[in-house]
Design a protein around this motif. Structure first.
Motif, PDB file in Angstrom:
ATOM      1  N   MET A   1       0.832  -1.157   0.000  1.00  0.00           N
ATOM      2  CA  MET A   1       0.000   0.000   0.000  1.00  0.00           C
ATOM      3  C   MET A   1       0.879   1.223   0.000  1.00  0.00           C
ATOM      4  N   ASP A  27      -6.615  -8.802   6.528  1.00  0.00           N
ATOM      5  CA  ASP A  27      -7.684  -7.815   6.554  1.00  0.00           C
ATOM      6  C   ASP A  27      -7.151  -6.479   6.026  1.00  0.00           C
ATOM      7  N   GLN A  28      -7.661  -6.041   4.881  1.00  0.00           N
ATOM      8  CA  GLN A  28      -7.152  -4.806   4.265  1.00  0.00           C
ATOM      9  C   GLN A  28      -7.344  -3.593   5.164  1.00  0.00           C
ATOM     10  N   ARG A  29      -8.432  -3.541   5.912  1.00  0.00           N
ATOM     11  CA  ARG A  29      -8.650  -2.392   6.810  1.00  0.00           C
ATOM     12  C   ARG A  29      -7.576  -2.339   7.883  1.00  0.00           C
ATOM     13  N   VAL A  46      -4.613   1.166  -1.012  1.00  0.00           N
ATOM     14  CA  VAL A  46      -4.252  -0.240  -1.134  1.00  0.00           C
ATOM     15  C   VAL A  46      -3.996  -0.507  -2.607  1.00  0.00           C
ATOM     16  N   PRO A  49      -3.129  -6.948  -3.361  1.00  0.00           N
ATOM     17  CA  PRO A  49      -2.778  -7.949  -2.356  1.00  0.00           C
ATOM     18  C   PRO A  49      -1.490  -8.668  -2.743  1.00  0.00           C
TER      19      PRO A  49
END
Length: 83
Positions: A1, A27-29, A46, A49
């Motif tokens: 990110m 978990d992206q958050r 972001v 992944p």
């Protein structure tokens, strides 16, 4: 990110420092929160992944993050860290 941090300068032109992180959190958050906390930035984007193999190549364990690009420092000397 990627995060961008506004640098206050003496002139009228605002400058930004850009830092790219690899974060070993599913978990992206939570990944965004870790990068924001580490950098002191107000926003993050972001990018994509990372697959397990990429994380292992970077030497990351679950829950760790590492700087992979920073305009101001040599990221090769930066070690993974855990929040």
């Amino acid at each position: 990110m990627t995060v961008a941090i506004k640098e206050d300068g003496d002139d009228d032109d605002d400058e930004h420092r850009h830092i790219t992180y690899a974060v070993a959190v599913a978990d992206q958050r939570k990944a965004v929160k870790l990068a924001l906390k580490d950098s002191g930035a107000k926003a993050a984007m972001v990018n994509c992944p990372l697959e397990d193999g990429m994380l292992q190549t970077l030497g990351l364990e679950p829950g760790e993050l590492i700087v992979v690009h920073d305009d101001e420092i040599d990221p090769i000397t930066v070690r993974p860290r855990r929040d």
